[in-house]
Motif scaffolding. Structure first.
Motif, mmCIF file in Angstrom:
data_model
loop_
_atom_site.group_PDB
_atom_site.id
_atom_site.type_symbol
_atom_site.label_atom_id
_atom_site.label_comp_id
_atom_site.label_asym_id
_atom_site.label_seq_id
_atom_site.Cartn_x
_atom_site.Cartn_y
_atom_site.Cartn_z
ATOM 1 N N UNK A 117 0.827 -1.211 0.000
ATOM 2 C CA UNK A 117 0.000 0.000 0.000
ATOM 3 C C UNK A 117 0.861 1.261 0.000
ATOM 4 N N UNK A 118 1.900 1.278 0.812
ATOM 5 C CA UNK A 118 2.773 2.455 0.878
ATOM 6 C C UNK A 118 3.564 2.605 -0.419
ATOM 7 N N UNK A 119 4.088 1.514 -0.934
ATOM 8 C CA UNK A 119 4.856 1.579 -2.185
ATOM 9 C C UNK A 119 3.963 2.069 -3.333
ATOM 10 N N UNK A 120 2.751 1.541 -3.428
ATOM 11 C CA UNK A 120 1.833 2.005 -4.481
ATOM 12 C C UNK A 120 1.510 3.486 -4.317
ATOM 13 N N UNK A 121 1.345 3.939 -3.087
ATOM 14 C CA UNK A 121 1.072 5.355 -2.843
ATOM 15 C C UNK A 121 2.237 6.229 -3.277
ATOM 16 N N UNK A 122 3.442 5.799 -2.989
ATOM 17 C CA UNK A 122 4.631 6.556 -3.395
ATOM 18 C C UNK A 122 4.762 6.560 -4.918
ATOM 19 N N UNK A 123 4.501 5.427 -5.556
ATOM 20 C CA UNK A 123 4.557 5.357 -7.017
ATOM 21 C C UNK A 123 3.528 6.314 -7.630
ATOM 22 N N UNK A 124 2.314 6.296 -7.105
ATOM 23 C CA UNK A 124 1.286 7.211 -7.615
ATOM 24 C C UNK A 124 1.731 8.661 -7.407
ATOM 25 N N UNK A 125 2.274 8.971 -6.241
ATOM 26 C CA UNK A 125 2.768 10.326 -5.943
ATOM 27 C C UNK A 125 3.853 10.737 -6.942
ATOM 28 N N UNK A 126 4.724 9.816 -7.282
ATOM 29 C CA UNK A 126 5.816 10.129 -8.214
ATOM 30 C C UNK A 126 5.344 10.251 -9.664
ATOM 31 N N UNK A 127 4.281 9.556 -10.030
ATOM 32 C CA UNK A 127 3.851 9.511 -11.424
ATOM 33 C C UNK A 127 2.698 10.445 -11.772
ATOM 34 N N UNK A 128 1.838 10.741 -10.815
ATOM 35 C CA UNK A 128 0.664 11.560 -11.121
ATOM 36 C C UNK A 128 1.111 12.982 -11.470
ATOM 37 N N UNK A 129 0.538 13.541 -12.516
ATOM 38 C CA UNK A 129 0.917 14.906 -12.874
ATOM 39 C C UNK A 129 0.430 15.896 -11.802
ATOM 40 N N UNK A 130 1.347 16.696 -11.318
ATOM 41 C CA UNK A 130 1.013 17.699 -10.303
ATOM 42 C C UNK A 130 1.277 19.096 -10.862
ATOM 43 N N UNK A 131 0.766 19.338 -12.067
ATOM 44 C CA UNK A 131 1.020 20.622 -12.697
ATOM 45 C C UNK A 131 -0.267 21.359 -13.058
ATOM 46 N N UNK A 132 -1.363 20.943 -12.495
ATOM 47 C CA UNK A 132 -2.626 21.611 -12.799
ATOM 48 C C UNK A 132 -2.711 22.952 -12.084
ATOM 49 N N UNK A 133 -3.606 23.789 -12.546
ATOM 50 C CA UNK A 133 -3.762 25.107 -11.955
ATOM 51 C C UNK A 133 -4.489 25.007 -10.624
ATOM 52 N N UNK A 134 -4.173 25.956 -9.761
ATOM 53 C CA UNK A 134 -4.882 26.042 -8.492
ATOM 54 C C UNK A 134 -6.208 26.745 -8.721
ATOM 55 N N UNK A 135 -7.273 26.091 -8.340
ATOM 56 C CA UNK A 135 -8.601 26.681 -8.427
ATOM 57 C C UNK A 135 -9.475 26.006 -7.383
ATOM 58 N N UNK A 136 -10.729 26.281 -7.407
ATOM 59 C CA UNK A 136 -11.653 25.687 -6.436
ATOM 60 C C UNK A 136 -11.671 24.167 -6.581
ATOM 61 N N UNK A 137 -11.476 23.694 -7.795
ATOM 62 C CA UNK A 137 -11.429 22.244 -8.029
ATOM 63 C C UNK A 137 -10.266 21.584 -7.313
ATOM 64 N N UNK A 138 -9.136 22.283 -7.257
ATOM 65 C CA UNK A 138 -7.971 21.748 -6.549
ATOM 66 C C UNK A 138 -8.258 21.649 -5.063
#
Length: 190
Positions: A27-48
């Motif tokens: 579970x922790x390894x999968x969470x870290x992999x998702x954290x490393x791979x998920x794009x974190x470049x979206x704009x800050x808005x109410x959706x964020x």
């Protein structure tokens, strides 16, 4: 019938202890992999902001489900340790992702621009209340997010620990009274 070999600390079979450690690790390894791979470049808005709140609510739901699992477990202490070993890192990753998003959208939010490693480091120092001072929230938004993490940390450490200990106590009381044997969720696959 041969009795399974027990560990001294948990009084559970070694196989069950290894299975629990494996589940937590995966579970922790999968969470870290998702954290490393998920794009974190979206704009800050109410959706964020809504996404952060929804993620924290989902996290709370998973913890609530784990509490039910603990209360039904034949080895509630082991399940409680597994919940903490899994939940703590995932909680930290949620806030770390939020810091990365904030830093990428508003570079002046922190004393330095945060990449994923820096954000995870900052999240852990806030959680551990170390506060080295090398990374500092500068803007109002960064300070509010950091305060939200601090408050959530208190809830995680205080309330969650209390809930888990209560679940362990309820399961152990039910077992010791012999009124009913709690079903062993580890054997039923959950």
């Amino acid at each position: 019938m041969k009795r399974p070999r027990q560990t001294e600390f948990f009084h559970v079979p070694r196989r069950r202890l290894l299975l629990s450690a494996a589940r937590s690790s995966v579970a922790v390894i999968l969470s870290v992999v998702v954290y490393c791979l998920v794009p974190l470049d979206r704009e800050l808005d109410i959706g964020t902001a809504i996404a952060l709140v929804v993620t924290l609510v989902l996290f709370a739901g998973v913890v609530a489900w784990q509490v039910r699992t603990i209360m039904r477990s034949g080895h509630p202490r082991l399940r409680a340790v597994e919940t903490l070993a899994t939940g703590g890192p995932i909680f930290l990753i949620i806030f770390s992702a939020a810091y990365v998003l904030l830093s990428k959208n508003q570079a002046e939010s922190f004393s330095e621009t945060l990449g994923r490693d820096d954000a995870l480091y900052f999240t852990v120092t806030v959680f551990a209340t170390v506060g080295f001072g090398d990374i500092v929230p500068v803007t109002g938004a960064a300070r509010i997010l950091t305060m939200a993490q601090m408050l959530a940390d208190v809830v995680l450490v205080g309330m969650i620990a209390r809930i888990l200990l209560s679940a362990v106590r309820i399961a152990e009381d039910a077992r010791s009274e012999g009124s009913r044997e709690p079903p062993d969720s580890e054997e039923s696959g959950s």
